[in-house]
Design a protein around this motif. Structure first.
Motif, short mmCIF file in Angstrom:
data_model
loop_
_atom_site.label_atom_id
_atom_site.label_comp_id
_atom_site.label_asym_id
_atom_site.label_seq_id
_atom_site.Cartn_x
_atom_site.Cartn_y
_atom_site.Cartn_z
N GLY A 310 -38.48 -6.26 15.62
CA GLY A 310 -38.10 -5.04 14.91
C GLY A 310 -36.84 -4.43 15.46
N PRO A 311 -36.37 -3.34 14.87
CA PRO A 311 -35.12 -2.68 15.31
C PRO A 311 -35.16 -2.22 16.76
CG PRO A 311 -35.80 -1.88 13.15
CD PRO A 311 -36.93 -2.71 13.66
N THR A 312 -36.35 -1.97 17.32
CA THR A 312 -36.46 -1.52 18.71
C THR A 312 -36.49 -2.67 19.70
OG1 THR A 312 -38.88 -1.47 18.60
CG2 THR A 312 -37.70 0.54 17.96
N GLY A 313 -36.45 -3.92 19.20
CA GLY A 313 -36.46 -5.07 20.08
C GLY A 313 -37.84 -5.54 20.47
N ARG A 314 -38.89 -5.00 19.86
CA ARG A 314 -40.25 -5.41 20.16
C ARG A 314 -40.75 -6.41 19.13
NH1 ARG A 314 -43.04 0.33 22.12
NH2 ARG A 314 -41.35 0.90 23.57
#
Length: 439
Positions: A310-314
């Motif tokens: 996802g956009p948060t890198g998770r």
């Protein structure tokens, strides 16, 4: 003064000559036993294997089907009995694949750069059916697909039951060209995650998907395998990739801006109407390294489950059918393996491996894992490979119960309903579930 007796070299020479004379005259030949003693190898898994045998080389694939173990080498095929590892038959074919499961299974073989294939009985190697024209085949647990192309722009895809004598259906697939050949050429679909010490094809053939994509000439033809028809034809732009996941056709777009890649994923049904779902900022890792955003990889996951970032890198696991989140990881968590039922996830501190059940929406089981552990999922077992000391553990995917384990650095080449096949060098061993664990 003369020496007091024969030298050690003279004694050794006389001994060698005597052995040669005895062997050549048939009186006594120690050499076969001597060579066996010199070349014998250590047990692969002494405390857990029910048998071990030497094989003809380094395998390409190993598949368990019914009571037979089928081994594909680069230039030959061999079959062994599952009960005792006894050789059953051998073929000089260049490639092979197993179709079906249990008593309905068959082995499909062919030669590189040569049209046609043969369908063999797994237990005897006897030919059940021949096809002289097909240039590519795909093997599944419930079907065989083959592709014939009499001309570069005229192809035909056919579906067969494992032991069928007439096709279930056949569909024209024009424009594919001569880009697909031999056994299981790559299609634009989802790919399983890899694990050190476990072959990617260890689980055997999967179920025929509802949709498959045939690539060629810059296009992807979407085939509805239930109805035997071309559902649609898709053409990707230079920054896009087309992939099929379950019953959805994915268009993954990656645009390079500001030194990074921006992603967008759109999923369509087979009828190519309005999008079923769309996700901005979802990275399915279809682009290689660098900032070019070139889409040169298929997304990872099970056939109906996608692994993304996802956009948060998770890391996230997404339903290919409707785009909903099946699992969203915390910072540092990593997905080791995923299929349509479970995901094996490593904790952020690297000390715990857990199994996430999609049907229950919760953790099914947990166990400790070493810092260098890896894991894989098959239909019959979750396989954990530990390092220092080297150990392989097969677990029930549903409960986490230990099915078998062994101290070994051998590679798991196949997982069947009743055990594992391990290969080390040119030796193969069978570990049945329920065998005594190595402590």
């Amino acid at each position: 003064m003369a020496a007091g007796g024969p030298s050690p070299k003279s004694i050794a020479f006389v001994g060698v000559v005597t052995l040669i004379v005895l062997a050549t005259t048939g009186v006594w030949n120690p050499f076969p036993r001597l060579w066996t003693w010199i070349t014998q190898t250590d047990p692969i898994a002494a405390d857990a294997a029910s048998w071990q045998t030497a094989i003809g080389g380094s395998p390409q694939t190993v598949t368990i089907t019914g009571g037979t173990v089928v081994i594909e080498y680069r230039t030959s095929i061999e079959a062994y009995g599952l009960t005792g590892g006894v050789p059953l038959w051998k073929s000089d074919a260049d490639w092979a694949g197993v179709v079906g499961t249990g008593p309905d299974a068959v082995v499909v073989t062919g030669r590189m750069l040569t049209a046609g294939y043969e369908v063999l009985d797994p237990a005897t190697g006897q030919v059940r059916r021949k096809d002289p024209a097909a240039k590519a085949v795909w093997t599944y647990s419930d079907a065989l697909l083959d592709l014939r192309c009499p001309r570069s722009n005229e192809c035909e895809l056919r579906a067969w039951d494992p032991r069928g004598t007439e096709p279930r259906w056949q569909v024209a697939a024009p424009g594919i060209g001569f880009v697909l050949d031999a056994s299981n050429p790559d299609l634009p679909d989802t790919q399983p995650l890899g694990a050190a010490g476990v072959d990617r094809r260890a689980g055997g053939p999967g179920v025929l998907p509802h949709l498959i994509g045939l690539p060629g000439d810059g296009k992807v033809q979407i085939i509805d395998t239930a109805q035997g028809r071309v559902a649609q034809t898709r053409t990707a732009d230079h920054n896009q990739r087309i992939a099929v996941a379950g019953s959805r056709v994915l268009t993954v777009t990656g645009e390079s801006r500001d030194g990074t890649c921006y992603y967008d994923v759109i999923a369509h049904a087979s009828d190519a109407g309005r999008p079923v779902w769309q996700r901005e900022g979802l990275n399915l890792r279809t682009a290689g390294d660098g900032n070019a955003c070139e889409q040169d990889r298929d997304p990872a996951g099970g056939s109906n489950v996608l692994l993304g970032v996802g956009p948060t890198g998770r890391e996230e696991l997404i339903s290919a059918h409707d785009g909903r989140d099946l699992w969203r990881g915390d910072k540092g968590q990593r997905v080791f393996a995923v299929d349509n039922s479970y995901a094996l996830i490593r904790s952020a501190d690297g000390k715990t491996l857990s199994s996430w059940s999609f049907s229950r929406g919760e953790v099914a089981w947990r166990r400790a894992a070493g810092p260098e552990a890896s894991a894989a999922l098959t239909p019959y077992a979750a396989i954990v490979v530990e390092q220092k000391p080297a150990r392989i553990v097969a677990l029930s995917p549903r409960t986490g119960k230990v099915l078998t384990e062994a101290r070994t650095d051998a590679k798991v080449f196949a997982a069947g309903p009743e055990g594992l096949i391990l290969v080390s060098g040119r030796d193969m061993a069978y570990l049945p579930y329920g065998s005594s664990p190595a402590r």
